[in-house]
Design a protein around this motif. Sequence first.
Motif, PDB file in Angstrom:
ATOM      1  N   PRO B 110       9.393  35.274  16.869  1.00 46.98           N
ATOM      2  CA  PRO B 110      10.797  34.986  17.191  1.00 46.98           C
ATOM      3  C   PRO B 110      11.267  33.593  16.781  1.00 46.98           C
ATOM      4  CG  PRO B 110       9.446  34.707  19.141  1.00 46.98           C
ATOM      5  CD  PRO B 110       8.511  35.125  18.039  1.00 46.98           C
ATOM      6  N   VAL B 111      10.418  32.801  16.168  1.00 48.47           N
ATOM      7  CA  VAL B 111      10.767  31.402  15.878  1.00 48.47           C
ATOM      8  C   VAL B 111      10.758  31.135  14.375  1.00 48.47           C
ATOM      9  CG1 VAL B 111      10.184  28.991  16.350  1.00 48.47           C
ATOM     10  CG2 VAL B 111       9.583  30.744  18.007  1.00 48.47           C
ATOM     11  N   ALA B 112      11.801  30.445  13.910  1.00 49.96           N
ATOM     12  CA  ALA B 112      11.820  29.968  12.521  1.00 49.96           C
ATOM     13  C   ALA B 112      12.175  28.493  12.533  1.00 49.96           C
ATOM     14  CB  ALA B 112      12.837  30.748  11.698  1.00 49.96           C
ATOM     15  N   ARG B 144      15.535  28.261  14.420  1.00 50.13           N
ATOM     16  CA  ARG B 144      16.193  29.460  14.923  1.00 50.13           C
ATOM     17  C   ARG B 144      15.240  30.123  15.904  1.00 50.13           C
ATOM     18  NH1 ARG B 144      18.905  33.427  11.031  1.00 50.13           N
ATOM     19  NH2 ARG B 144      20.388  33.493  12.722  1.00 50.13           N
ATOM     20  N   ARG B 146      14.894  33.622  18.462  1.00 50.83           N
ATOM     21  CA  ARG B 146      15.453  34.899  18.918  1.00 50.83           C
ATOM     22  C   ARG B 146      15.322  34.964  20.420  1.00 50.83           C
ATOM     23  NH1 ARG B 146      13.686  39.613  14.696  1.00 50.83           N
ATOM     24  NH2 ARG B 146      15.174  40.930  15.762  1.00 50.83           N
ATOM     25  N   GLU B 148      16.456  37.361  22.264  1.00 49.62           N
ATOM     26  CA  GLU B 148      15.979  38.736  22.370  1.00 49.62           C
ATOM     27  C   GLU B 148      16.352  39.425  21.063  1.00 49.62           C
ATOM     28  OE1 GLU B 148      18.931  41.054  22.554  1.00 49.62           O
ATOM     29  OE2 GLU B 148      19.014  41.234  24.736  1.00 49.62           O
ATOM     30  N   ALA B 149      16.146  40.750  20.997  1.00 52.10           N
ATOM     31  CA  ALA B 149      16.249  41.420  19.704  1.00 52.10           C
ATOM     32  C   ALA B 149      17.568  41.129  18.977  1.00 52.10           C
ATOM     33  CB  ALA B 149      16.072  42.915  19.899  1.00 52.10           C
ATOM     34  N   ARG B 150      18.670  41.022  19.714  1.00 56.07           N
ATOM     35  CA  ARG B 150      19.971  40.930  19.046  1.00 56.07           C
ATOM     36  C   ARG B 150      20.692  39.603  19.260  1.00 56.07           C
ATOM     37  NH1 ARG B 150      21.622  45.841  16.987  1.00 56.07           N
ATOM     38  NH2 ARG B 150      19.851  47.226  17.076  1.00 56.07           N
ATOM     39  N   THR B 152      20.382  35.381  18.700  1.00 58.83           N
ATOM     40  CA  THR B 152      19.617  34.307  18.059  1.00 58.83           C
ATOM     41  C   THR B 152      20.324  32.970  18.263  1.00 58.83           C
ATOM     42  OG1 THR B 152      18.953  35.883  16.354  1.00 58.83           O
ATOM     43  CG2 THR B 152      18.570  33.564  15.882  1.00 58.83           C
ATOM     44  N   ARG B 178      24.095  40.118  17.292  1.00 60.94           N
ATOM     45  CA  ARG B 178      24.089  41.192  16.293  1.00 60.94           C
ATOM     46  C   ARG B 178      24.353  42.520  16.974  1.00 60.94           C
ATOM     47  NH1 ARG B 178      19.529  44.125  13.760  1.00 60.94           N
ATOM     48  NH2 ARG B 178      18.246  42.973  15.209  1.00 60.94           N
ATOM     49  N   ARG B 201      29.424  38.732   9.901  1.00 60.62           N
ATOM     50  CA  ARG B 201      28.644  39.303   8.793  1.00 60.62           C
ATOM     51  C   ARG B 201      28.472  40.785   9.050  1.00 60.62           C
ATOM     52  NH1 ARG B 201      23.026  40.231   8.185  1.00 60.62           N
ATOM     53  NH2 ARG B 201      22.329  40.194   6.008  1.00 60.62           N
ATOM     54  N   GLU B 203      28.402  45.065   6.992  1.00 63.71           N
ATOM     55  CA  GLU B 203      28.574  45.919   5.823  1.00 63.71           C
ATOM     56  C   GLU B 203      29.992  46.467   5.809  1.00 63.71           C
ATOM     57  OE1 GLU B 203      25.737  48.885   4.941  1.00 63.71           O
ATOM     58  OE2 GLU B 203      24.079  47.464   4.778  1.00 63.71           O
ATOM     59  N   GLY B 208      26.410  49.662   1.025  1.00 62.45           N
ATOM     60  CA  GLY B 208      25.633  48.431   1.204  1.00 62.45           C
ATOM     61  C   GLY B 208      26.384  47.156   0.854  1.00 62.45           C
ATOM     62  N   LEU B 210      28.187  43.923   1.452  1.00 66.18           N
ATOM     63  CA  LEU B 210      28.026  43.087   2.628  1.00 66.18           C
ATOM     64  C   LEU B 210      28.880  41.826   2.516  1.00 66.18           C
ATOM     65  CD1 LEU B 210      24.597  43.097   4.127  1.00 66.18           C
ATOM     66  CD2 LEU B 210      25.841  40.997   4.327  1.00 66.18           C
ATOM     67  N   ASP B 212      29.745  38.107   4.324  1.00 63.31           N
ATOM     68  CA  ASP B 212      29.265  37.093   5.268  1.00 63.31           C
ATOM     69  C   ASP B 212      30.255  35.933   5.232  1.00 63.31           C
ATOM     70  OD1 ASP B 212      27.839  35.451   6.894  1.00 63.31           O
ATOM     71  OD2 ASP B 212      26.074  35.296   5.619  1.00 63.31           O
TER      72      ASP B 212
END
Lengths: 217, 284
Positions: B110-112, B144, B146, B148-150, B152, B178, B201, B203, B208, B210, B212
């Motif tokens: 979960p970490v960047a 960055r 996370r 949780e899943a959605r 950030t 997200r 961001r 679609e 496809g 996209l 942003d």
Amino acid sequence: MKRLLTLAILFSGFVLAQSIAEITRQVQANLDRSPWEATISGRIQLPDGSSQEAEFRLQVIPGREQLARVEFNKPAALEGNFVVISDKEVWNYLFLTNQVIIQPRSRARVEGLGFNLTDLGDFNQLTERVTLRLAGEQNIPAGAVWRITGTPRDASLGFASMEILVLKSDPRPISITLRDGANRVVADLDFGNFRRANLTPQALRKRPADAEVLRRN
Amino acid sequence: MEYLRHRYQRSLHLVIIALGLQLSAFGLGQSLTFGLYGRLSPEYLTPTLEVALPLGGFDLQARLQRGALGVGLGSAVEFSALGRVSYGVQASLGFAGWGIQGSASGIFGPVAASLEALYSNTLRSSLWVGDEAQGGLKLGLGGRYRLEARQTLGLQLGFNRDLLGIARGSGELTYALRQAQTYTFGLGVEDSRFYGLLGWRGELNGAGTLLDTTLRAGQLNRLEAALTTPLDPEQLNNLKLRLTLAYPWAANLGLEAYGFRADADYDGRFSLWLRYTLDFGGNE
């Protein structure tokens, strides 16, 4: 009498050895019949020793140009990440940085989770990497199953023993348990929601159009 | 004389080794990018050349323009779907001066995080036309996480000390949610100017395409938009359109497709940069 018993044991061993080869052949033929998808869920042990809920969606197009996609739903930290594996390449998509890392299959690390999940979709490959043995049959709510145990030929696979349950009526794996050298469960995964699906290579290779593509050699 | 002959032989030997390495690496993801860059007031025109070459476990990059050369070396450790760590160093030398750069970034679960440090004794744009018109020391730290899943969280911190010794700092905190689309909200400060951030961001169609977009508004105003659309079902080629508009007036328009790339820029003066990339390793 003793000799007869020895012969009987040898013979039963031969029959079991024949059976595992036959079961492997049946599973492979069944999974190779048409594209399919399934949800693999359960618990896996992370490198730091903690255990985490895991759920992956596995999609496979069998055939000469086999293609597999593993999409992560759980743990939440990996949700949105996916791995696409073809004969030649492995694509790793990392959601957090929106990157696709493409590596030649021969040099890619697919076993990031301790086990190559796509081996479940390619039983022939699994038998190359793991020595399998038929341990018996049993009945579970899903139906009658073969219980198959295995030990890896390669110590780097990240586990010491495995147990797979294979459904007899529709030969395919329905659960897998991996244990380490101390007999602790490394992964305990069910193979659910199996269905034949009309999958295309384009659908399996789909990625966000703006993802940064990094090719590694 | 004997010494010179010896040196000549040695140089030739090194060139042959380098060529051999290049040939052996042929087809392993190397690329060549040819470009032409032009700027008005003051007028400046230069061809540009970028070379990317795998060298063992490393990626070698070289870039060349009129009066300046840069060489970089980078590598990465991959952990499949769990993450990766990449790092690189780069050095540039030109008639205008020199510059060095080091960067590292990592993502695990979960970490960047990313870290970069640059120093140059001249404007970095004098060493490479694609770089910013700033010199001196620059430090950047990004992270960055996370939640949780959605959801950030993102944090960017920057520090600059320019060639006159004037120091500036920047910071930006963002929260991204997200759903079917991704919404980003944030606050930032750059050189004592505060701003709010809004991003979207998503679609635009089933094919496809996209979009942003990010808007920073307040004491600093900047709109960034990037549109990417696949040109074939395999997504081997994409059309990318980028637009940046800022006030006080500055603008950048970029177009990319089939290895061709054009960047038009205005920040008080006009510039145009045309590039074409030849990939030998099936790069996209």
